[in-house]
Design an enzyme around this catalytic site. Structure first.
Site, mmCIF file in Angstrom:
data_model
loop_
_atom_site.group_PDB
_atom_site.id
_atom_site.type_symbol
_atom_site.label_atom_id
_atom_site.label_comp_id
_atom_site.label_asym_id
_atom_site.label_seq_id
_atom_site.Cartn_x
_atom_site.Cartn_y
_atom_site.Cartn_z
ATOM 1 N N ARG A 41 45.089 36.166 65.274
ATOM 2 C CA ARG A 41 44.059 36.879 66.034
ATOM 3 C C ARG A 41 44.425 37.000 67.512
ATOM 4 N NH1 ARG A 41 38.568 34.796 63.022
ATOM 5 N NH2 ARG A 41 38.497 36.549 61.598
ATOM 6 N N LYS A 198 33.419 36.049 42.606
ATOM 7 C CA LYS A 198 32.051 36.293 42.148
ATOM 8 C C LYS A 198 31.555 37.715 42.354
ATOM 9 C CE LYS A 198 30.126 31.704 42.487
ATOM 10 N NZ LYS A 198 29.206 30.846 43.259
ATOM 11 N N GLY A 351 39.951 37.511 53.225
ATOM 12 C CA GLY A 351 40.733 36.317 53.545
ATOM 13 C C GLY A 351 41.768 35.992 52.481
ATOM 14 N N GLY A 374 34.487 39.717 56.810
ATOM 15 C CA GLY A 374 33.106 40.172 56.630
ATOM 16 C C GLY A 374 32.901 41.610 57.079
HETATM 17 P P1 ADP Z 1 38.714 37.734 49.381
HETATM 18 O O1 ADP Z 1 38.691 36.527 50.289
HETATM 19 O O2 ADP Z 1 40.035 38.434 49.429
HETATM 20 O O3 ADP Z 1 37.534 38.656 49.599
HETATM 21 P P2 ADP Z 1 37.416 36.243 47.262
HETATM 22 O O4 ADP Z 1 37.088 35.166 48.233
HETATM 23 O O5 ADP Z 1 36.300 37.054 46.739
HETATM 24 O O6 ADP Z 1 38.574 37.189 47.866
HETATM 25 O O7 ADP Z 1 38.099 35.591 45.969
HETATM 26 C C1 ADP Z 1 39.291 34.861 46.004
HETATM 27 C C2 ADP Z 1 39.275 33.734 45.013
HETATM 28 O O8 ADP Z 1 38.990 34.177 43.708
HETATM 29 C C3 ADP Z 1 40.614 33.048 44.954
HETATM 30 O O9 ADP Z 1 40.486 31.731 45.437
HETATM 31 C C4 ADP Z 1 40.965 33.058 43.468
HETATM 32 O O10 ADP Z 1 41.527 31.837 43.013
HETATM 33 C C5 ADP Z 1 39.632 33.298 42.817
HETATM 34 N N1 ADP Z 1 39.783 33.876 41.463
HETATM 35 C C6 ADP Z 1 40.499 34.951 41.114
HETATM 36 N N2 ADP Z 1 40.466 35.135 39.784
HETATM 37 C C7 ADP Z 1 39.702 34.143 39.270
HETATM 38 C C8 ADP Z 1 39.295 33.774 37.950
HETATM 39 N N3 ADP Z 1 39.665 34.484 36.880
HETATM 40 N N4 ADP Z 1 38.521 32.683 37.811
HETATM 41 C C9 ADP Z 1 38.151 31.964 38.884
HETATM 42 N N5 ADP Z 1 38.480 32.259 40.144
HETATM 43 C C10 ADP Z 1 39.254 33.338 40.348
HETATM 44 MG MG MG Z 2 37.651 34.650 50.198
#
Ligand code: ADP
Ligand code: MG
Length: 397
Positions: A41, A198, A351, A374
């Site tokens: 950053r 999720k 992230g 975010g």
């Molecule tokens: P970002 O930070 O890029 O927006 P998220 O925080 O929504 O992404 O999700 C990332 C997490 O999702 C990772 O830690 C990954 O391990 C988890 N993940 C991906 N696929 C699965 C799965 N099938 N079951 C459980 N967790 C998962």
């Molecule tokens: Mg994340």
């Protein structure tokens, strides 16, 4: 999107001798001793600071750091380590001013870092009196903090209302440009990949994208909920049964537009989540009651990679598997390679998505990597960010 750009003001000589206040996002991660563990950053803000210095401005820079209690700045919340790192990167000492509402002495060509802006009572609430006091410190207000562009605070929004001139710094402008290019006038087909853990955290994003994109690819824990909605067994996999109806409505919205949400046809499963758990590959229809789905299989990966090959624009948020473990990283690696190999304009953010991009070494092949977690997600949700909104209003006069 119409807004004033700091680069244009500088090119026109309008910043020379002027007092310029840059709201940056220097909220870097630190270890227990306060040492900066990652300085992306700070580096991301260097072009803006250099632009202001080169233009002959008297430069003030501020940022939030951590979560200080308003009115009580502790040593742990101090920007002192940031001042030091900034000094190393700029190869000049950077002065840090603790109390700055009463006034800031800074000469043209000089730079001062103003202590943690979130320590001021009223900052988070976007207090008008505070915003006016801060705005009075400068001739030109520059917002270059995309990471906080989704929050209306005194230094991200209020100052832009009251400063004589309010404009976007090069980082904020690049983010706006890349997001408009991907979402407002995309080269079609526009393909979005939404993965991660999720559905609940990305529900409004899924609904908004379902109205815009030509293809919507779901992955990760999110895909599990969609698999359940499609009537497939998912065993003990991470999923949100309450949101199966929402997943169906996203699928229906895509179907109404003549596109399906591709559902995984093969998956990598384990009996327990651990680095050394024996993984097995299965057709999606044969997932057992005690299985955990942790990645997509090679057939699914190849099918999704094909969809990405023909895309005109790709928007990526969220890994499609638990990529942190090598045994479950193949799906996300395949998606990353497909994006890297595609001729599409691609934009990625989030992230964990950024961590995946770094892990698979495709930084240079992604069209634009967003610096805001975010804020990036809120743009994908279809929201107009307060920081953009006010700069647009100011430009409209
Ligand atoms: P970002 O930070 O890029 O927006 P998220 O925080 O929504 O992404 O999700 C990332 C997490 O999702 C990772 O830690 C990954 O391990 C988890 N993940 C991906 N696929 C699965 C799965 N099938 N079951 C459980 N967790 C998962
Ligand atoms: Mg994340």
């Amino acid at each position: 999107m119409n807004f004033l750009r700091f680069s244009d003001l500088c090119a026109q000589g309008q910043a020379r001798g002027r007092r310029v206040f840059i709201r940056a996002d220097l909220n870097v991660p630190q270890d227990d001793q306060g040492r900066i563990t990652e300085d992306t950053r700070i580096r991301a803000c260097l072009p803006c600071i250099r632009m202001a210095l080169d233009a002959g401005a008297a430069v003030m820079v501020s940022s939030h750091l951590g979560r200080p209690t308003e009115g009580h700045l502790t040593a742990a919340d101090s920007l002192a380590p940031v001042a030091q790192r900034l000094g190393q990167l700029l190869e000049r000492p950077v002065r840090l001013q603790a109390h700055w509402l009463e006034g800031v002495e800074v000469e043209a060509g000089d730079l001062v870092l103003l202590e943690n802006c979130r320590a001021h009572p009223g900052e988070k609430k976007n207090d008008e009196t505070l915003s006016r006091r801060m705005a009075a410190l400068c001739d030109i207000y520059v917002n270059d903090a995309f990471g906080t562009a989704h929050r209306a605070e005194a230094t991200t929004h209020g100052m832009a209302r009251f400063a004589p001139i309010a404009c976007a710094g090069p980082l904020l402008a690049a983010e706006i440009d890349a997001l408009s290019r991907a979402l407002s006038q995309p080269r079609r087909p526009l393909v979005a990949i939404v993965g991660g853990s999720k559905v609940s955290t990305k529900l409004s994003l899924l609904h908004n994208l379902a109205d815009k994109v030509d293809r919507l690819i779901v992955g990760g824990g999110i895909a599990n909920t969609f698999m359940k909605a499609a009537g497939l067994p998912i065993g003990k996999s991470l999923a949100e049964p309450d949101l199966v109806d929402q997943a169906r409505s996203v699928m229906a919205a895509m179907k109404a537009r003549g596109a399906e949400v591709p559902i995984p046809s093969d998956v990598v499963v384990v009996k327990a989540l651990a680095a050394d758990a024996p993984a097995s590959l299965k057709p999606a229809s044969e997932v057992a009651d005690d299985d955990l789905i942790l990645d997509i299989g090679p057939h699914t990966t190849a099918r999704l990679a094909d969809l990405l090959k023909t895309a005109g624009t790709i928007v990526w948020n969220g890994p499609v598997g638990v990529f942190e473990y090598p045994a479950f990283s193949q799906g996300t690696a395949g998606i990353a390679r497909a994006i890297a190999g595609s001729n599409a304009f691609s934009i990625a953010g989030g992230g964990d998505t950024l961590a995946a991009i770094a892990q698979f070494g495709i930084e240079k092949e992604v069209g634009y990597i967003s610096t805001g977690g975010g804020a990036f997600l809120e743009v994908l949700e279809g929201k107009l960010l307060p920081a953009f909104d006010i700069l647009q209003k100011r430009a409209a006069g």
